[in-house]
Design an enzyme around this catalytic site. Structure first.
Site, mmCIF file in Angstrom:
data_model
loop_
_atom_site.group_PDB
_atom_site.id
_atom_site.type_symbol
_atom_site.label_atom_id
_atom_site.label_comp_id
_atom_site.label_asym_id
_atom_site.label_seq_id
_atom_site.Cartn_x
_atom_site.Cartn_y
_atom_site.Cartn_z
ATOM 1 N N ARG A 1 11.479 -2.383 10.778
ATOM 2 C CA ARG A 1 10.469 -1.693 11.581
ATOM 3 C C ARG A 1 10.283 -2.480 12.869
ATOM 4 N NH1 ARG A 1 5.187 -0.018 8.108
ATOM 5 N NH2 ARG A 1 4.161 -0.711 10.000
ATOM 6 N N LYS A 41 0.827 -1.217 0.000
ATOM 7 C CA LYS A 41 0.000 0.000 0.000
ATOM 8 C C LYS A 41 0.859 1.264 0.000
ATOM 9 C CE LYS A 41 -2.159 -0.633 3.952
ATOM 10 N NZ LYS A 41 -1.616 -1.902 4.416
ATOM 11 N N ARG A 87 -0.299 -8.479 13.818
ATOM 12 C CA ARG A 87 -0.838 -7.468 12.892
ATOM 13 C C ARG A 87 -1.726 -8.125 11.834
ATOM 14 N NH1 ARG A 87 4.166 -4.871 10.696
ATOM 15 N NH2 ARG A 87 2.791 -3.483 9.562
ATOM 16 N N ARG A 140 11.433 -6.587 4.840
ATOM 17 C CA ARG A 140 11.222 -5.131 4.696
ATOM 18 C C ARG A 140 12.163 -4.318 5.586
ATOM 19 N NH1 ARG A 140 5.260 -2.565 5.023
ATOM 20 N NH2 ARG A 140 5.258 -3.024 7.249
ATOM 21 N N ARG A 192 -9.176 1.721 8.955
ATOM 22 C CA ARG A 192 -8.766 0.370 9.321
ATOM 23 C C ARG A 192 -9.839 -0.347 10.123
ATOM 24 N NH1 ARG A 192 -2.881 1.139 9.118
ATOM 25 N NH2 ARG A 192 -1.789 -0.825 9.398
#
Ligand code: AMP
Length: 229
Positions: A162, A22, A173, A134, A97
């Site tokens: 992260r 996204k 998550r 990532r 969300r």
């Protein structure tokens, strides 16, 4: 460039699980079309980085992989959409969300033109692989491009994971996504301005699919549930 009806704003919402791409696609789309990209994750990470009251309040929730409260998030986005760079349109990444956030967004959209909603669909095993790989910049916080190895191509900062991309937090998550965020796909799916695209393909092809989806969807407008679509 997407041709719109004269005077119509290009308002885009990106949906999809963590790791769907996204942020990358929102960034590209916003840049190509000269729109502000509004990422609630980036706004929160910046607040954490700067130790603002919002950042201090949100930090633990984010580190656990849970969602920050609806009232706080609706307040942040309401304030951001009130700024002068948004009447021509925007790209929202990471908001809404939850269903209450989606309902609040409909209220905020009254009189602002159509809302195009793009859902990026990616299988779960691919998401887990992507999230493990990532990296973001430890200094400026932007997502690392594939070609950057150790340092940020923008500010030279060191690339780091992260804090919420660790194994246990990622699973939390994804659970939170299925429980709280997936229902908003149903919330939007019946609207003429909703499009799902395949996010399990090279980023440039996702960008092209997104452009085509928004182009097609923005030609269709119809009032839904009293919202100014
Ligand atoms: P993201 O960068 O979009 O994955 O967001 C990182 C984290 O920020 C999420 O895991 C949540 O803790 C928090 N967050 C971002 N956007 C929202 C939102 N719209 N509602 C609640 N929490 C959010």
């Amino acid at each position: 460039m997407i041709q719109q009806r004269p005077g119509a704003a290009l308002n885009v919402v990106m949906l999809g699980p963590p790791g769907a791409g996204k942020g990358t696609q929102a960034e590209r789309f916003a840049r190509t079309h000269g729109l502000p990209k509004i990422s609630t994750g980036d706004i929160l990470r910046e607040a954490v980085h700067e130790h603002t009251p919002l950042g201090c309040a949100a930090r633990e929730t984010m580190d656990r992989g849970e969602l920050v409260g609806d009232a706080v998030m609706i307040g942040i986005v309401g304030e951001r959409l009130g700024r002068p760079d948004t009447p021509g349109g925007f790209v929202l990444d990471g908001f809404p969300r939850t269903v209450p956030q989606a309902e609040a967004l409909d209220d905020m959209m009254r009189g602002r033109g159509p809302l195009v909603v793009v859902d990026i669909v990616v299988p779960e095993d691919v998401l887990l692989r992507r999230l493990a790989a990532r990296r973001i910049c430890g200094d400026c916080g932007i997502n690392a491009a594939i070609e950057w190895t150790l340092n940020c191509g923008q500010c030279g900062g060191e690339l780091v994971h992260r804090t919420d991309d660790g194994n246990g937090v990622v699973r939390e998550r994804l659970k939170v996504y299925h429980r709280q965020t997936k229902p908003i796909v149903e919330f939007y799916a019946g609207r003429p301005t909703f499009r799902a695209i395949d996010g399990n393909q090279p980023p440039d092809l996702v960008t092209a699919a997104m452009d085509a989806a928004v182009r097609e969807a923005s030609l269709v407008t119809a009032p839904v549930k009293g919202a100014a679509l």
